[in-house]
Design a protein around this motif. Structure first.
Motif, short mmCIF file in Angstrom:
data_model
loop_
_atom_site.label_atom_id
_atom_site.label_comp_id
_atom_site.label_asym_id
_atom_site.label_seq_id
_atom_site.Cartn_x
_atom_site.Cartn_y
_atom_site.Cartn_z
N TRP A 21 19.49 116.85 71.42
CA TRP A 21 19.02 116.48 69.66
C TRP A 21 19.42 116.30 69.44
O TRP A 21 19.93 117.01 68.31
N ILE A 59 17.81 108.02 77.42
CA ILE A 59 16.92 108.63 76.33
C ILE A 59 15.90 109.23 77.19
O ILE A 59 15.53 110.81 77.07
N SER A 111 21.44 108.24 71.84
CA SER A 111 20.58 108.24 70.84
C SER A 111 20.17 109.02 69.30
O SER A 111 20.04 108.51 68.45
#
Ligand code: NAD
Length: 261
Positions: free
Chosen positions: A108, A100, A154
């Motif tokens: 992302w 992350i 993530s």
């Protein structure tokens, strides 16, 4: 009433279908008689040739429509250009693997846009067509990672959990219509998206290719076999059949036992 599995007269739009699972699903739906619309962000001769090949092989209409699933207006335009959308398969997806704290913000954003937000736009554009036609199937390609998590993924895991939630909401909003919405959650399927992860995983874990496949990818797949694109296509065709008319708002795992662990 006899259960029918024929998709004659139905049009299926499959996002991200010039390779991998999307292409496998397009082939199986065409085999069941559906006209198909293939899609990706490219617009090459090869893309159109894939559609021509499916049309010839299965005697259906097959078109390729370019649209970038990272852009909301493209997602909606894909459905409008298709003209009819009885079966919507939200399949386009990308992956990026990083802890992350090192995860690039642009990755992302792209993963959330392509793997999750695109489905919001295509569903919004397709539901009026399904309601008008009096029949519809929304099938979102989630993942075992829509139900469980792994480190370093993530954005992907957030997007896949998100699409499972979106699936349930679409199912509730269409519950009184002859429309269903479900998510298929595959384990590892050996397609280009997986191939591309292998070098990253080798670097992250300090392992060889064989060790990544055996100890990382298939470590949680008790069958120790990759899911195939044909199995994904067959599951989508089942969800389109009359037998599945009361299956809505749920997930179907095709993961060799991953989520049973
Ligand atoms: P793939 O890389 O072979 O296919 C991805 C498809 O999405 C390609 O056709 C690609 O062109 C398309 N695509 C990517 N960005 C796009 C964009 N901006 N606009 C339009 N199309 C775009 O990968 P795949 O393994 O076939 O993955 C298909 C789906 O299945 C993805 O949503 C993926 O997350 C999911 N999935 C795959 C696996 C697996 O092990 N392969 C496991 C679980 C879930």
């Amino acid at each position: 009433m006899a259960i029918t599995t024929s998709l004659d007269g139905k049009t299926a739009v499959i996002t991200g279908s010039n390779s991998g699972i999307g292409l496998g699903i397009a082939r199986e739906l065409a085999r069941a008689g559906a006209d198909v619309v293939l899609n990706s962000f490219t617009d090459s001769d090869d893309d159109h040739a894939l559609a021509a090949q499916i049309a010839q092989e299965h005697g259906v209409t097959a078109r390729y429509i370019q649209a970038d699933m990272s852009k909301g207006d493209h997602c909606r335009a894909l459905i409008e250009k298709a003209g009819q959308c009885d079966i919507l398969i939200n399949n386009a997806g990308i992956q990026h693997v990083a802890p992350i704290e090192d995860f690039p913000t642009d990755k992302w954003d792209a993963i959330i846009a392509i793997n999750l937000t695109s489905a919001f736009h295509t569903v919004a554009a397709a539901l009026p067509m399904m309601r008008k036609a009096g029949w519809g199937r929304v099938i979102n390609i989630a993942s075992a990672h829509g139900l469980t998590a792994s480190p370093y993924k993530s954005a992907y895991i957030a997007a896949k959990h998100g699409i499972v939630g979106l699936t349930k909401t679409v199912a509730l909003e269409t519950a009184r219509d002859p429309i269903t919405a479900n998510a298929i959650c595959p384990g590892y399927v050996l397609t280009p998206i997986v191939e591309k992860q292998i070098p990253d995983q080798m670097k992250t874990h300090g392992m060889s290719r064989e060790e990544v496949i055996e100890n990382v990818m298939l470590s949680r797949q008790p069958s120790k076999e990759f899911t195939t694109v044909e199995q994904m296509g067959g599951t989508a065709a089942f969800l389109c059949s009359d037998a599945a008319a009361q299956i809505t708002g749920t997930t179907i795992s095709v993961d060799g036992g991953w989520t049973a662990l």
